[in-house]
Design a protein around this motif. Structure first.
Motif, PDB file in Angstrom:
ATOM      1  N   GLU A   1     -30.009  45.843 -55.954  1.00  0.00           N
ATOM      2  CA  GLU A   1     -29.169  44.934 -56.729  1.00  0.00           C
ATOM      3  C   GLU A   1     -27.719  45.271 -56.425  1.00  0.00           C
ATOM      4  OE1 GLU A   1     -29.935  44.188 -60.862  1.00  0.00           O
ATOM      5  OE2 GLU A   1     -32.050  44.678 -60.618  1.00  0.00           O
TER       6      GLU A   1
ATOM      7  N   LYS B   1     -36.179  46.991 -53.310  1.00  0.00           N
ATOM      8  CA  LYS B   1     -35.308  45.965 -53.893  1.00  0.00           C
ATOM      9  C   LYS B   1     -33.960  46.576 -54.264  1.00  0.00           C
ATOM     10  CE  LYS B   1     -35.137  45.441 -58.320  1.00  0.00           C
ATOM     11  NZ  LYS B   1     -35.541  45.339 -59.723  1.00  0.00           N
TER      12      LYS B   1
ATOM     13  N   LYS C   1     -33.589  36.793 -59.767  1.00  0.00           N
ATOM     14  CA  LYS C   1     -33.791  37.775 -60.833  1.00  0.00           C
ATOM     15  C   LYS C   1     -34.533  37.096 -61.969  1.00  0.00           C
ATOM     16  CE  LYS C   1     -30.412  40.482 -62.234  1.00  0.00           C
ATOM     17  NZ  LYS C   1     -30.559  41.926 -62.087  1.00  0.00           N
TER      18      LYS C   1
ATOM     19  N   ALA D   1     -25.483  48.653 -56.973  1.00  0.00           N
ATOM     20  CA  ALA D   1     -25.544  48.993 -58.395  1.00  0.00           C
ATOM     21  C   ALA D   1     -26.983  49.312 -58.800  1.00  0.00           C
ATOM     22  CB  ALA D   1     -24.986  47.837 -59.221  1.00  0.00           C
ATOM     23  N   ASP D   2     -27.207  49.382 -60.109  1.00  0.00           N
ATOM     24  CA  ASP D   2     -28.537  49.585 -60.672  1.00  0.00           C
ATOM     25  C   ASP D   2     -29.151  50.897 -60.182  1.00  0.00           C
ATOM     26  OD1 ASP D   2     -30.319  48.279 -62.493  1.00  0.00           O
ATOM     27  OD2 ASP D   2     -31.678  47.938 -60.831  1.00  0.00           O
TER      28      ASP D   2
ATOM     29  N   VAL E   1     -21.091  54.189 -65.030  1.00  0.00           N
ATOM     30  CA  VAL E   1     -20.931  53.363 -63.818  1.00  0.00           C
ATOM     31  C   VAL E   1     -19.837  52.314 -63.990  1.00  0.00           C
ATOM     32  CG1 VAL E   1     -23.382  53.655 -63.232  1.00  0.00           C
ATOM     33  CG2 VAL E   1     -22.653  51.590 -64.463  1.00  0.00           C
TER      34      VAL E   1
ATOM     35  N   LYS F   1     -36.110  46.629 -69.013  1.00  0.00           N
ATOM     36  CA  LYS F   1     -37.467  47.154 -69.190  1.00  0.00           C
ATOM     37  C   LYS F   1     -37.453  48.679 -69.247  1.00  0.00           C
ATOM     38  CE  LYS F   1     -39.966  44.528 -66.111  1.00  0.00           C
ATOM     39  NZ  LYS F   1     -39.126  43.361 -65.781  1.00  0.00           N
ATOM     40  N   VAL F   2     -36.536  49.275 -68.469  1.00  0.00           N
ATOM     41  CA  VAL F   2     -36.506  50.739 -68.385  1.00  0.00           C
ATOM     42  C   VAL F   2     -35.186  51.326 -68.895  1.00  0.00           C
ATOM     43  CG1 VAL F   2     -36.527  52.666 -66.728  1.00  0.00           C
ATOM     44  CG2 VAL F   2     -38.176  50.792 -66.488  1.00  0.00           C
TER      45      VAL F   2
ATOM     46  N   LEU G   1     -25.448  53.816 -68.253  1.00  0.00           N
ATOM     47  CA  LEU G   1     -26.828  53.425 -67.963  1.00  0.00           C
ATOM     48  C   LEU G   1     -27.723  54.586 -68.339  1.00  0.00           C
ATOM     49  CD1 LEU G   1     -26.012  50.953 -66.166  1.00  0.00           C
ATOM     50  CD2 LEU G   1     -27.501  51.868 -64.406  1.00  0.00           C
TER      51      LEU G   1
ATOM     52  N   ARG H   1     -18.558  48.725 -64.169  1.00  0.00           N
ATOM     53  CA  ARG H   1     -19.168  47.477 -64.613  1.00  0.00           C
ATOM     54  C   ARG H   1     -18.996  46.447 -63.486  1.00  0.00           C
ATOM     55  NH1 ARG H   1     -19.064  45.313 -70.316  1.00  0.00           N
ATOM     56  NH2 ARG H   1     -18.179  47.296 -70.902  1.00  0.00           N
TER      57      ARG H   1
ATOM     58  N   MET I   1     -22.902  41.194 -61.539  1.00  0.00           N
ATOM     59  CA  MET I   1     -24.103  41.304 -60.703  1.00  0.00           C
ATOM     60  C   MET I   1     -24.410  39.966 -60.024  1.00  0.00           C
ATOM     61  SD  MET I   1     -24.832  44.466 -61.166  1.00  0.00           S
ATOM     62  CE  MET I   1     -26.464  44.639 -60.440  1.00  0.00           C
TER      63      MET I   1
HETATM   64  P1  ATP Z   1     -36.696  45.536 -63.993  1.00  0.00           P
HETATM   65  O1  ATP Z   1     -35.893  46.533 -63.205  1.00  0.00           O
HETATM   66  O2  ATP Z   1     -38.024  46.061 -64.373  1.00  0.00           O
HETATM   67  O3  ATP Z   1     -36.678  44.168 -63.380  1.00  0.00           O
HETATM   68  P2  ATP Z   1     -34.518  45.069 -65.631  1.00  0.00           P
HETATM   69  O4  ATP Z   1     -33.823  44.963 -64.333  1.00  0.00           O
HETATM   70  O5  ATP Z   1     -34.496  44.018 -66.654  1.00  0.00           O
HETATM   71  O6  ATP Z   1     -35.995  45.388 -65.397  1.00  0.00           O
HETATM   72  P3  ATP Z   1     -33.483  47.741 -66.143  1.00  0.00           P
HETATM   73  O7  ATP Z   1     -33.652  48.230 -64.761  1.00  0.00           O
HETATM   74  O8  ATP Z   1     -34.174  48.454 -67.236  1.00  0.00           O
HETATM   75  O9  ATP Z   1     -33.851  46.221 -66.357  1.00  0.00           O
HETATM   76  O10 ATP Z   1     -31.920  47.666 -66.548  1.00  0.00           O
HETATM   77  C1  ATP Z   1     -30.887  47.623 -65.651  1.00  0.00           C
HETATM   78  C2  ATP Z   1     -30.005  46.383 -65.874  1.00  0.00           C
HETATM   79  O11 ATP Z   1     -28.641  46.729 -65.652  1.00  0.00           O
HETATM   80  C3  ATP Z   1     -30.300  45.267 -64.882  1.00  0.00           C
HETATM   81  O12 ATP Z   1     -30.218  44.029 -65.536  1.00  0.00           O
HETATM   82  C4  ATP Z   1     -29.165  45.391 -63.853  1.00  0.00           C
HETATM   83  O13 ATP Z   1     -28.880  44.164 -63.237  1.00  0.00           O
HETATM   84  C5  ATP Z   1     -28.018  45.871 -64.716  1.00  0.00           C
HETATM   85  N1  ATP Z   1     -26.992  46.670 -64.015  1.00  0.00           N
HETATM   86  C6  ATP Z   1     -27.196  47.746 -63.228  1.00  0.00           C
HETATM   87  N2  ATP Z   1     -26.042  48.267 -62.760  1.00  0.00           N
HETATM   88  C7  ATP Z   1     -25.046  47.507 -63.274  1.00  0.00           C
HETATM   89  C8  ATP Z   1     -23.602  47.528 -63.156  1.00  0.00           C
HETATM   90  N3  ATP Z   1     -22.959  48.449 -62.428  1.00  0.00           N
HETATM   91  N4  ATP Z   1     -22.911  46.566 -63.809  1.00  0.00           N
HETATM   92  C9  ATP Z   1     -23.537  45.622 -64.566  1.00  0.00           C
HETATM   93  N5  ATP Z   1     -24.880  45.564 -64.716  1.00  0.00           N
HETATM   94  C10 ATP Z   1     -25.647  46.484 -64.081  1.00  0.00           C
END
Ligand code: ATP
Ligand code: MG
Length: 297
Positions: free
Chosen positions: A211, A209, A156, A222-223, A101, A19-20, A32, A103, A106
């Motif tokens: 992740e 929250k 999720k 992460a995230d 970052v 989304k972001v 990212l 990989r 998750m």
């Molecule tokens: P929202 O946060 O609104 O629920 P979203 O989580 O779909 O939306 P974003 O926050 O825009 O999306 O994108 C981040 C995405 O990257 C998430 O799906 C998250 O799980 C993933 N992510 C973050 N860090 C890592 C990482 N180190 N390795 C793999 N995936 C990651």
């Protein structure tokens, strides 16, 4: 400065668009990129908030460093000067809003910690007297402080769907008992340290929250972390339990969307300039309060 709504980074392979964030594969790493997209009521709005992605990235970087003694994280570097050669041409687009970052695999669980009763926690409590199966004292009001912070996992969501609260036993079924316990322990420890810090900055960290993912080295955070998008921050001075608290960052957006009676279905509307400007100021204010530094966009 216009809002950056979508990125395209040369020949890089787009791994996913959230989304972001836009995620790219860069060799063994992920890039990212936090755009200026803003979502409300589970929809990405047609208008972005200029600089929001920079604020989110800088707040996450602050917390990754602040929390590094409790939990390792996915950050490799956020210094574009240290990015691989092929990314250098995109300096302007990437600076301040991106992170290289590790990989991670998750975990399919959102690790939510609540210190206060709000949002889906408040809904659960009204219906069952419990949140995610954790019983709570009767007679609590909306936004009341809980006797102690609780860990309330959620699944999720797939694109555009609401996350769904689950019990700890359901989490165990998804990730196993050992991992579930480790994630609960880490989440509560991070919440404690972060909410103490927020408190000292005049903010209540109502809930948040996390992740987590796993790499060859084990569990990592992460995230994004403890940003206004992933957390409810309330100004301490205006705290008044017994009803919803104004959202620190998105109140102007929500008020506006309610005022135009949008049916919450796609396509999502855009925002007028004054709502964009006031929202941008709130994101910047969150950064300034939490880090004690200012950020020019
Ligand atoms: P929202 O946060 O609104 O629920 P979203 O989580 O779909 O939306 P974003 O926050 O825009 O999306 O994108 C981040 C995405 O990257 C998430 O799906 C998250 O799980 C993933 N992510 C973050 N860090 C890592 C990482 N180190 N390795 C793999 N995936 C990651
Ligand atoms: Mg996210």
């Amino acid at each position: 400065m216009p809002a950056l709504l979508e990125t395209e980074i040369g020949d890089l392979v787009l791994h996913a668009r959230g989304k972001v964030r836009d995620l790219y594969s860069v060799g063994e790493f992920l890039l990212l990129v936090a755009t200026d997209r803003i979502s409300a009521f589970d929809h990405v709005l047609a208008t972005g908030i200029p600089g929001k992605g920079k604020v989110l990235t800088q707040i996450s970087l602050f917390w990754f460093d602040f929390l590094k003694d409790i939990v390792p994280n996915h950050l490799v570097t956020a210094d574009v000067g240290e990015y691989p050669e092929e990314l250098r041409a995109y300096d302007d687009e990437l600076r301040d809003r991106s992170m290289l970052v590790k990989r991670a695999q998750m975990f399919p669980v959102e690790c939510v910690v609540r210190g206060y009763l709000s949002g889906s926690g408040w809904k659960d409590y009204q219906a069952t007297g419990a949140v995610c199966g954790i019983p709570l004292p009767s007679g609590l009001r909306e936004s009341d402080k809980l006797p102690e912070p609780i860990f309330t996992p959620a699944t999720k969501s797939l694109h555009g769907k609401h996350d769904e609260n689950i019990s700890f036993d359901q989490m165990i079924a998804l990730v196993g008992a050992k991992t579930a316990q480790a994630l609960r322990h880490l989440s509560l420890a991070i919440y404690q340290k972060a909410s103490d810090h927020a408190e000292s900055c005049g903010l209540i960290l109502a809930d948040t929250k996390f992740e987590f993912g796993t790499t060859a080295e084990g569990i990592i955070l992460a995230d994004e972390v403890l940003t206004p998008d992933s957390s409810r921050f309330w100004p301490r001075g205006q705290y008044a339990p017994g009803g919803a608290q104004p959202s620190f960052d998105k109140q102007f957006v929500r008020d506006y969307l309610e005022s135009i009676c949008w049916n919450k279905q796609a396509p999502a509307p855009g925002l007028p300039d004054d709502v964009v400007k006031k929202t941008q100021e709130k994101y910047l204010q969150a950064y300034e309060l939490l880090t004690g530094k200012s950020l020019s966009l």
